[in-house]
Design a protein around this motif. Structure first.
Motif, PDB file in Angstrom:
ATOM      1  N   PRO A  22       0.702  -0.732  -0.203  1.00  0.00           N
ATOM      2  CA  PRO A  22      -0.063  -0.470   0.400  1.00  0.00           C
ATOM      3  C   PRO A  22       0.830   1.117  -0.233  1.00  0.00           C
ATOM      4  O   PRO A  22       1.999   1.404   0.151  1.00  0.00           O
ATOM      5  N   ALA A  23       0.677   2.265  -0.731  1.00  0.00           N
ATOM      6  CA  ALA A  23       0.793   3.821  -0.114  1.00  0.00           C
ATOM      7  C   ALA A  23       0.175   4.675   0.043  1.00  0.00           C
ATOM      8  O   ALA A  23      -1.364   4.313  -0.372  1.00  0.00           O
ATOM      9  N   ARG A  24       0.503   5.138   0.980  1.00  0.00           N
ATOM     10  CA  ARG A  24      -0.496   6.483   1.870  1.00  0.00           C
ATOM     11  C   ARG A  24       0.455   7.492   1.533  1.00  0.00           C
ATOM     12  O   ARG A  24       1.354   7.724   2.076  1.00  0.00           O
TER      13      ARG A  24
ATOM     14  N   ILE B  13      -4.438  10.030   1.158  1.00  0.00           N
ATOM     15  CA  ILE B  13      -4.546   9.177   0.063  1.00  0.00           C
ATOM     16  C   ILE B  13      -4.172   8.319  -0.022  1.00  0.00           C
ATOM     17  O   ILE B  13      -2.978   8.315   0.682  1.00  0.00           O
ATOM     18  N   GLU B  14      -4.592   7.023   0.018  1.00  0.00           N
ATOM     19  CA  GLU B  14      -4.086   6.127  -0.434  1.00  0.00           C
ATOM     20  C   GLU B  14      -4.248   4.860  -1.063  1.00  0.00           C
ATOM     21  O   GLU B  14      -5.448   4.790  -1.406  1.00  0.00           O
ATOM     22  N   GLY B  86       5.970   4.493   8.319  1.00  0.00           N
ATOM     23  CA  GLY B  86       6.707   4.035   8.015  1.00  0.00           C
ATOM     24  C   GLY B  86       7.645   2.912   7.672  1.00  0.00           C
ATOM     25  O   GLY B  86       7.591   2.203   7.312  1.00  0.00           O
ATOM     26  N   GLN B  87       8.840   3.649   8.770  1.00  0.00           N
ATOM     27  CA  GLN B  87      10.073   2.709   8.188  1.00  0.00           C
ATOM     28  C   GLN B  87       9.662   1.333   9.519  1.00  0.00           C
ATOM     29  O   GLN B  87       8.892   1.723  10.047  1.00  0.00           O
ATOM     30  N   PRO B  88      10.857   0.520   9.395  1.00  0.00           N
ATOM     31  CA  PRO B  88      10.560  -0.978  10.106  1.00  0.00           C
ATOM     32  C   PRO B  88      10.268  -0.435  11.275  1.00  0.00           C
ATOM     33  O   PRO B  88       9.805  -1.536  11.770  1.00  0.00           O
ATOM     34  N   LEU B  89      11.426   0.355  12.676  1.00  0.00           N
ATOM     35  CA  LEU B  89      11.488   0.648  13.828  1.00  0.00           C
ATOM     36  C   LEU B  89      10.742   2.098  14.070  1.00  0.00           C
ATOM     37  O   LEU B  89      11.085   2.500  13.114  1.00  0.00           O
TER      38      LEU B  89
END
Lengths: 173, 165
Positions: A22-24, B13-14, B86-89
């Motif tokens: 997904p992109a957000r 926006i998704e 949104g980064q892994p950690l």
């Protein structure tokens, strides 16, 4: 493509074929002075456009300037809650985040007294009876639910008037 | 000048994309779901991780998927002091290139040193910290929570200094 040679542990099990990606994008939308005035009027159950002093066109929602003449649009104009369907789309395709029951009609509506259409829903009429030139009126949410958003109008519905003359909306299709 | 009195609202926006993998990356992700790592043998016998479909030098189609270790050596790294959404950690970590045991190329992942930038160095040994296996009968919603392995590069939560897990 040649056959893959898989290690024993990967044989005979269900293979992964796709993954979610997904992109957000998170934005802050700033309405600007003109659109803020429009939205505050909507919260009072009023529709207010702005007139260009040169070409005399009335823009809604106003952006504060005329895109043709490049001049400020300072004169505010109270608009009717009725208008004419210029174009429309019957939505039949399910998409992510959709809240409406299919099929439904999304239309461009030229409010009386304005020169550019706004987009909104058409309801209380079968989708296959919506047509260009149809006369419609706004159905507002209850007064205690009014807010500075176009969602303060639930939808538009036919207002019973005969279809508008093509000449009255031909510049907007 | 005073701030103008204007309305501001969040606007998101998704796009709910799902990407198909092809058989080679599919095998890599399947192995991740099962809790191990694989690469592919190149034309000159070297092991490339993650696997690629075609040889980078000869362009031959590659076919031999091979297992590699889930521990290896940091070959390069970059410290992230303030992780972004949104980064892994969600705590300071390093993006690192890790050459896994049995591999001839390095793979990008993250290293968690407990927030200490002094605890990472080129040449150090790190080992994968895996998420728990996918429960039998897990739904797509369950998979979306990120709580268990699903066939994703994030099935490895992070790498940690060897001996710490």
């Amino acid at each position: 493509m040649p056959e893959l040679i898989l290690p024993a542990r990967l044989q005979g099990i269900e293979q992964v074929r796709s993954f979610r990606a997904p992109a957000r994008l998170d934005y802050q939308f700033t309405a600007g002075l003109a659109t803020t005035r429009f939205l505050r009027a909507v919260a009072e159950k009023r529709l207010v456009g702005q007139r260009c002093p040169k070409c005399q066109k009335v823009y809604v929602p106003p952006r504060g300037a005329c895109p043709t003449d490049g001049v400020p649009t300072e004169e505010e104009v109270e608009l009717a809650h009725s208008g004419t369907v210029t174009t429309f789309c019957v939505v039949n395709v399910q998409f992510y985040g959709q809240v409406m029951e299919l099929p439904y009609v999304s239309a461009l509506i030229l409010l009386d007294g304005s020169d550019i259409p706004i987009m909104h829903l058409i309801q209380e009429v079968p989708y296959d009876q919506v047509h260009m030139g149809m006369r419609v009126e706004a159905v507002w949410v209850p007064d205690d639910e009014l807010g500075p958003t176009l969602e303060s109008i639930k939808y538009f519905r036919p207002n019973g008037e005969p279809d508008a003359d093509w000449e009255t909306y031909k510049d907007n299709v | 000048m005073a701030e103008p009195d204007v309305l501001v609202a969040p606007s998101t926006i998704e796009y709910p994309f799902r990407r198909t993998t092809g058989p080679v990356i599919g095998a890599f992700l399947t192995a991740l779901r099962e809790g191990f790592l694989v690469g592919i043998k190149s034309s000159d016998g070297k092991v490339i991780v993650p696997p690629v479909e075609y040889d980078p030098y000869t362009a031959d189609a590659l076919t031999e998927i091979v297992e590699v270790g889930d521990a290896g050596e940091v070959t390069a790294w970059s410290w992230v002091a303030e992780p972004l959404d949104g980064q892994p950690l969600d705590r300071p970590f390093a993006f690192a290139l890790i050459k896994l045991d049995g591999a001839d190329t390095a793979m990008l992942h993250v290293v968690d040193t407990g927030g200490d930038p002094a605890a990472i160095a080129t040449g150090m040994r790190v080992r994968a910290r895996w998420k728990p296996p996918r429960p039998v009968g897990a739904s797509e919603e369950d998979d979306a929570t990120g709580a268990h392995r699903v066939g994703s590069i994030l099935d490895i939560e992070c790498f940690v200094p060897e001996g710490e897990n």
